[in-house]
Every structure is written in C-alpha cells, then in structure tokens.
Design a protein around this motif. Structure first.
Motif, short mmCIF file in Angstrom:
data_model
loop_
_atom_site.label_atom_id
_atom_site.label_comp_id
_atom_site.label_asym_id
_atom_site.label_seq_id
_atom_site.Cartn_x
_atom_site.Cartn_y
_atom_site.Cartn_z
N PHE A 153 0.83 -1.20 0.00
CA PHE A 153 0.00 0.00 0.00
C PHE A 153 0.86 1.25 0.00
O PHE A 153 2.00 1.22 0.49
CB PHE A 153 -0.86 0.04 1.28
CG PHE A 153 -1.88 -1.05 1.36
CD1 PHE A 153 -3.16 -0.86 0.85
CD2 PHE A 153 -1.55 -2.27 1.93
CE1 PHE A 153 -4.10 -1.87 0.93
CE2 PHE A 153 -2.50 -3.30 2.01
CZ PHE A 153 -3.77 -3.09 1.50
N GLY A 154 0.33 2.33 -0.51
CA GLY A 154 1.05 3.60 -0.42
C GLY A 154 0.33 4.69 -1.17
O GLY A 154 -0.62 4.43 -1.92
N THR A 155 0.81 5.91 -0.97
CA THR A 155 0.21 7.06 -1.65
C THR A 155 0.87 7.27 -3.02
O THR A 155 0.20 7.57 -4.00
CB THR A 155 0.42 8.32 -0.77
OG1 THR A 155 -0.12 8.04 0.52
CG2 THR A 155 -0.28 9.52 -1.38
N PHE A 156 2.20 7.12 -3.06
CA PHE A 156 2.98 7.25 -4.29
C PHE A 156 2.73 8.61 -4.97
O PHE A 156 2.55 8.69 -6.18
CB PHE A 156 2.69 6.09 -5.26
CG PHE A 156 2.90 4.74 -4.61
CD1 PHE A 156 4.18 4.28 -4.35
CD2 PHE A 156 1.82 3.95 -4.23
CE1 PHE A 156 4.39 3.06 -3.72
CE2 PHE A 156 2.02 2.72 -3.60
CZ PHE A 156 3.30 2.28 -3.36
N ASP A 157 2.75 9.68 -4.14
CA ASP A 157 2.57 11.03 -4.69
C ASP A 157 3.92 11.53 -5.21
O ASP A 157 4.96 11.29 -4.58
CB ASP A 157 2.04 11.96 -3.58
CG ASP A 157 1.57 13.29 -4.14
OD1 ASP A 157 1.23 13.35 -5.34
OD2 ASP A 157 1.53 14.26 -3.37
N ILE A 158 3.92 12.24 -6.31
CA ILE A 158 5.16 12.68 -6.98
C ILE A 158 6.09 11.48 -7.06
O ILE A 158 7.16 11.42 -6.43
CB ILE A 158 5.85 13.86 -6.27
CG1 ILE A 158 4.83 14.90 -5.83
CG2 ILE A 158 6.89 14.51 -7.19
CD1 ILE A 158 5.46 16.12 -5.18
N PHE A 159 5.66 10.49 -7.83
CA PHE A 159 6.33 9.18 -7.89
C PHE A 159 7.85 9.33 -8.03
O PHE A 159 8.33 10.06 -8.91
CB PHE A 159 5.76 8.37 -9.06
CG PHE A 159 6.13 6.92 -8.98
CD1 PHE A 159 5.35 6.03 -8.27
CD2 PHE A 159 7.28 6.45 -9.59
CE1 PHE A 159 5.70 4.69 -8.16
CE2 PHE A 159 7.64 5.11 -9.49
CZ PHE A 159 6.84 4.23 -8.78
N HIS A 160 8.60 8.68 -7.15
CA HIS A 160 10.06 8.84 -7.16
C HIS A 160 10.78 7.50 -7.03
O HIS A 160 10.15 6.44 -6.90
CB HIS A 160 10.50 9.84 -6.08
CG HIS A 160 10.13 9.44 -4.68
ND1 HIS A 160 10.66 8.36 -4.05
CD2 HIS A 160 9.29 10.02 -3.77
CE1 HIS A 160 10.18 8.27 -2.82
NE2 HIS A 160 9.33 9.25 -2.62
N TYR A 161 12.13 7.58 -7.01
CA TYR A 161 12.97 6.38 -7.02
C TYR A 161 12.71 5.46 -5.81
O TYR A 161 12.74 4.23 -5.95
CB TYR A 161 14.44 6.83 -7.06
CG TYR A 161 15.41 5.71 -7.26
CD1 TYR A 161 15.35 4.91 -8.40
CD2 TYR A 161 16.39 5.43 -6.31
CE1 TYR A 161 16.24 3.86 -8.58
CE2 TYR A 161 17.29 4.38 -6.49
CZ TYR A 161 17.20 3.61 -7.63
OH TYR A 161 18.08 2.57 -7.81
N GLY A 162 12.44 6.03 -4.65
CA GLY A 162 12.15 5.21 -3.46
C GLY A 162 10.88 4.38 -3.67
O GLY A 162 10.80 3.21 -3.26
N HIS A 163 9.89 4.97 -4.33
CA HIS A 163 8.64 4.25 -4.64
C HIS A 163 8.94 3.10 -5.61
O HIS A 163 8.48 1.98 -5.43
CB HIS A 163 7.63 5.21 -5.28
CG HIS A 163 7.14 6.29 -4.36
ND1 HIS A 163 6.82 7.55 -4.80
CD2 HIS A 163 6.93 6.29 -3.01
CE1 HIS A 163 6.42 8.28 -3.77
NE2 HIS A 163 6.48 7.54 -2.68
#
Ligand code: C2G
Length: 131
Positions: free
Chosen positions: A7-17
């Motif tokens: 689960f996650g928000t994944f806002d402004i999708f980035h490398y950590g996501h």
C-alpha cells in the motif's frame, strides 16, 4: 501462485517508490498495489496529494512488475483487502515496522528498508527552497 500486496500514496512518484515496488514484486509471483485515496490522505495528513488518485493509480499500474492496482479507501480495511485479493504476503516500508503485525494470522508480513535520502515531503521542501 504467491500474491504480494502493498500500500502507499505514491505522490510525486520517485525512485524510493520504484525500488520498494520492484523489491516487493520479486518476493512473489504477482504484485497488487493499494493506492491510498485522496480522501484517506486528507484524513491522515490534512492535505491532498499533488497528483490525484487517478493519476497516481495510472502511474503505478503502468509499471511492468505491477499486476494490479486498487484504491485504498481506509486504513482500517487492510484485513478485508488482504482477504479480497487472496494475498499471501503483505510488504510495507520499514517506516511502518510492527504496525501490521496483526495480519500475521492470515498472511506473511515483511517490512523492507526505505531507500535513503528521498521522500515526497523532502522533494516538495527542496523545490520550494531551491527554485
Ligand atoms: N518508501 C521507500 N523509500 C522511500 C520513500 C518511500 O521505500 N525513500 C516506501 C514507503 O515505506 C511505503 C511506500 O514507499 O511503503 C509508499 O510510500 P508513501 O507514498 O509515503 O505511502 P504512505 O503514505 O506510507 O502510505 O496504508 C498505508 C499507507 O497508505 C501507506
């Protein structure tokens, strides 16, 4: 067939996501992602994500190692989501360490190390300061 759920928000999708999803996908045969709704984020953080829930779901579902996405409408529905998707493994970042151990009666629960030095909040702060 081992189904992994995260689960996650994944806002402004980035490398950590990207990295947590990639690592989660390697722990099973199929990866399903619950993307937190705009309303859920507002109730948690008193602000809406910069990207809408439709945009965030679209981005996550476009990844080659993601097999399905759905909208996570409440933090309290985790047990229902795990059962509904017949997940055998729940993966979360270690910022959630211990928080989902109660589901160990229905699936395996693993917390993965976060990718250091990157987060949506840090990105927002850096953009505000540096540009
Ligand atoms: N993550 C990571 N490394 C980072 C940043 C995030 O591994 N540098 C992981 C988090 O640990 C989390 C996932 O990426 O497992 C999604 O992070 P967020 O979008 O911040 O999601 P969050 O607000 O933690 O929402 O039901 C649970 C919540 O909805 C999770």
């Amino acid at each position: 067939m081992k189904k992994v759920l995260t689960f996650g928000t994944f806002d402004i999708f980035h490398y950590g996501h990207l990295r947590i999803l990639e690592r989660a996908s390697k722990l099973g045969d199929e990866l399903i992602v619950g993307v937190s709704s705009d309303a859920l984020n507002f109730s948690k953080k008193q602000r809406y994500p910069l990207y809408t829930e439709e945009e965030r779901m679209h981005i996550v579902s476009a990844l080659g190692f993601v097999n399905g996405v759905f909208l996570e409408e409440s933090l309290e529905l985790k047990r229902e989501y795990i059962l509904e998707h017949k997940a055998s493994l729940l993966v979360m970042g270690h910022d959630w360490e211990g928080r989902f151990d109660e589901f160990k009666d229905i699936c395996e629960v693993i917390y993965l190390p976060r990718t250091p030095s990157i987060s949506t909040s840090d990105l927002i702060e850096r953009i505000k300061i540096e540009f």
